[in-house]
Design a protein around this motif. Structure first.
Motif, mmCIF file in Angstrom:
data_model
loop_
_atom_site.group_PDB
_atom_site.id
_atom_site.type_symbol
_atom_site.label_atom_id
_atom_site.label_comp_id
_atom_site.label_asym_id
_atom_site.label_seq_id
_atom_site.Cartn_x
_atom_site.Cartn_y
_atom_site.Cartn_z
ATOM 1 N N SER A 1 -3.412 -0.292 -5.401
ATOM 2 C CA SER A 1 -4.128 0.684 -5.517
ATOM 3 C C SER A 1 -3.619 2.276 -4.993
ATOM 4 O O SER A 1 -2.436 1.848 -4.334
ATOM 5 N N PRO B 1 -4.040 6.059 -2.815
ATOM 6 C CA PRO B 1 -4.831 6.666 -1.971
ATOM 7 C C PRO B 1 -6.003 7.070 -2.871
ATOM 8 O O PRO B 1 -5.713 7.454 -3.880
ATOM 9 N N HIS B 2 -7.300 7.331 -2.029
ATOM 10 C CA HIS B 2 -8.464 7.846 -2.848
ATOM 11 C C HIS B 2 -8.415 9.384 -3.091
ATOM 12 O O HIS B 2 -9.081 9.684 -4.177
ATOM 13 N N ASN B 3 -7.539 10.144 -2.419
ATOM 14 C CA ASN B 3 -7.542 11.483 -2.534
ATOM 15 C C ASN B 3 -6.441 12.030 -3.297
ATOM 16 O O ASN B 3 -5.879 13.011 -2.870
ATOM 17 N N ASN C 1 -9.465 9.359 -10.326
ATOM 18 C CA ASN C 1 -8.772 9.747 -9.059
ATOM 19 C C ASN C 1 -7.564 10.281 -9.424
ATOM 20 O O ASN C 1 -6.871 11.146 -8.811
ATOM 21 N N GLU D 1 0.753 -1.229 -0.152
ATOM 22 C CA GLU D 1 0.006 -0.030 -0.047
ATOM 23 C C GLU D 1 0.870 1.324 0.065
ATOM 24 O O GLU D 1 2.068 1.402 0.542
ATOM 25 N N ARG E 1 -6.232 -1.003 -13.156
ATOM 26 C CA ARG E 1 -7.172 -0.133 -12.170
ATOM 27 C C ARG E 1 -7.372 1.352 -12.724
ATOM 28 O O ARG E 1 -8.186 2.055 -12.591
ATOM 29 N N TYR E 2 -6.124 1.855 -13.301
ATOM 30 C CA TYR E 2 -6.142 3.394 -13.347
ATOM 31 C C TYR E 2 -5.829 3.761 -14.883
ATOM 32 O O TYR E 2 -5.768 4.800 -15.323
ATOM 33 N N ASP F 1 -10.675 3.107 -11.549
ATOM 34 C CA ASP F 1 -10.532 4.411 -10.659
ATOM 35 C C ASP F 1 -9.647 5.519 -11.454
ATOM 36 O O ASP F 1 -9.065 6.350 -10.775
ATOM 37 N N ASP G 1 -2.487 6.363 3.316
ATOM 38 C CA ASP G 1 -3.503 7.746 3.153
ATOM 39 C C ASP G 1 -2.881 9.122 3.142
ATOM 40 O O ASP G 1 -3.634 9.972 2.613
#
Length: 534
Positions: free
Chosen positions: A482, A484-486, A518, A458, A507-508, A515, A461
């Protein structure tokens, strides 16, 4: 271009002539007035060098005038460096010496009476030549330009900085600047004038290619401005001729740069300590080298010492703390522990690199390295602990294949006040997430490069709090799935490279990844997918 280098050389010399250390030495040896005359005449010549660059390059008279300036500047630099070296040696003797050493110095070639007479003769000769050249400058209609307004901010490749510094091309840094900062300005000027191509910057370093014309220019300058006395020599790979090396060390007393990398020598001649003008000594990848003479530590002008890849080197020379001008130190040694106190005495040190120092278990406990800007730790198999409190002014940190290193540095959730611009983490199987102390570089970190970290799961965040980030690379990190979402908070972010990290690409992937929105404000790179994107 040659005039620009001369201008920089003149700035460097004038800075040295104005230094308090040289002023003190010139008064002590009774040559203060002569050196002041040298300074004033050199300042007159320096003022017109930039205008000379704009004149007709085909003017043979102007070219000859510049050749003569190059020659006299070279001799003047030798004189100034000689005084600097005497001042450095005096400082070392007064700091670390004993009575017997001071007595030996009196009866040596540095005896003040003998030295004063010898140097006074050389200075008078240089002043005569300078005065003649200064009088001739009006022949070419040159205008005085007191400062170079062409420089701008930029990033410098570290190898170029070492080379320019060793050959005296860098003007003295201003307050709060380092030698690297000065070199950055010059390199950026070359880029702005199209001497460089494919220029890319990433935090504390950059990559570029030379324009083909620059190579032709270098050959031309080398022919037209060949120095009278040898200052640079690079031995071929596999060099092992001891007689030639001994002859070189004995005769070439004005040598500035000595490249002996990939040599077969087992040791160096003790007389190498006589090369008092030497600024760069490269012994990298000399895999038969087992020992170094302690006389190396008499080289008070030495700025760069490269021992990386010397896998049989038993220990570093005694007296390392005497290398008070050292800026760049790269080490491989079988020594049981790092000589930390000696390294902490190197008050000019900016760049420190440990490669395959397999017996080092910890670094920097109980010391401070406030001038250190770049630290590289590579393949140090036993290294467990680094005390980061010692190196809070770091701008570049590189950690590669240090499998036992505790990346949390024993700091738990503590956040250090750091100034990192570039962080490289490579082949670290214990890396699962980023250490929390990295948040201390929130207002400085520009590039984050993570490569071949197979267990990275990871990115935390808090990553988007690193608001200066321009580049993120997570290359060959297959377990990272993944971001971080922000991530949209990273408004300065330009590129994310996910080569070798297939789940991230899936994913991106731009336009189709679930996502992608993002990170839609950045360029996503994946070399693995280059064929599919055509």
């Amino acid at each position: 271009m040659a005039e620009s280098l001369l201008f920089s050389s003149a700035e460097s010399l004038l800075g040295k002539l104005a230094s308090s250390a040289l002023q003190e030495a010139s008064l002590a040896f009774g040559v203060h007035q002569d050196l002041q005359q040298m300074k004033e005449t050199m300042a007159l010549i320096k003022g017109v060098l930039l205008d000379a660059e704009k004149k007709n390059p085909q003017s043979s008279a102007l070219s000859e005038w510049l050749i003569q300036i190059t020659s006299v500047f070279s001799d003047a630099e030798d004189i100034v460096d000689d005084f600097e070296c005497e001042g450095l040696r005096k400082h070392v003797v007064n700091t670390y010496g004993n009575c017997s050493r001071k007595v030996r110095r009196f009866f040596s070639s540095s005896n003040p009476v003998v030295y004063r007479l010898r140097m006074a003769h050389h200075i008078q000769d240089i002043n005569t030549r300078l005065a003649k050249l200064a009088a001739q400058r009006s022949m070419f209609g040159l205008q005085v330009i007191d400062h170079d307004t062409r420089v701008d901010t930029g990033i410098l490749g570290s190898q170029v900085c070492l080379f320019w510094g060793a050959l005296g091309f860098l003007p003295p840094p201003k307050a709060s600047e380092s030698a690297i900062d000065v070199a950055i300005q010059l390199l950026h000027e070359l880029w702005s004038r199209s001497f460089l191509s494919e220029y890319e910057e990433f935090g504390g370093d950059c990559m570029f290619k030379l324009h083909d014309l620059v190579i032709d220019l270098a050959i031309y300058i080398a022919k037209a401005f060949l120095p009278i006395r040898l200052r640079y020599i690079s031995f071929p790979n596999g060099a092992d001729n001891e007689d030639f090396l001994n002859t070189l060390v004995s005769r070439c007393k004005f040598l500035r740069v000595l490249h002996l990398d990939f040599s077969e020598y087992e040791s160096l001649p003790p007389r190498i300590g006589k090369l008092k003008h030497l600024r760069l000594l490269n012994l990298g990848k000399s895999e038969n080298l087992t020992k170094l003479p302690d006389s190396i530590c008499k080289l008070q002008n030495l700025q760069t010492l490269i021992l990386a890849g010397c896998i049989k080197l038993q220990k570093l020379p005694e007296g390392l703390e005497n290398l008070i001008s050292l800026r760049h130190l790269r080490i491989t040694t079988k020594q049981p522990a790092c000589p930390e106190k000696e390294i902490a005495s190197l008050t000019s040190l900016e760049d420190l690199y440990f490669l395959c120092c397999d017996n080092f278990e910890s670094l920097f406990r109980g010391i401070l390295l406030p001038t250190l800007k770049r630290l590289s730790l590579c393949d140090c198999k036993s290294l467990k602990t680094v005390w980061f409190d010692a190196v809070k002014n770091l701008q570049v940190l590189v950690i590669i294949k240090c499998n036992k290193l505790e990346l949390s540095m024993g700091l738990s959730n503590e956040i250090l006040d750091l100034r990192l611009k570039l962080l490289v983490l490579e082949e670290l199987p214990s890396l699962v997430t980023l250490p929390r102390w990295l948040q201390g570089s929130a207002n400085s970190l520009q590039s984050l490069i993570i490569m071949d970290c197979m267990n990275l799961e990871e990115l935390p965040d808090w990553l988007p709090t690193l608001n200066c980030l321009k580049l993120i690379e997570v290359v060959n990190c297959p377990n990272l799935v993944s971001f971080p979402h922000n991530m949209h908070r990273l408004i300065n972010l330009k590129v994310i490279d996910v080569t070798g990290s297939p789940e991230l690409w899936k994913r991106y992937r731009p336009g189709v990844g679930q996502d992608w929105h993002n990170i839609s404000h950045v360029k996503l790179v994946c070399d693995d997918q280059s064929e599919n994107e055509k």
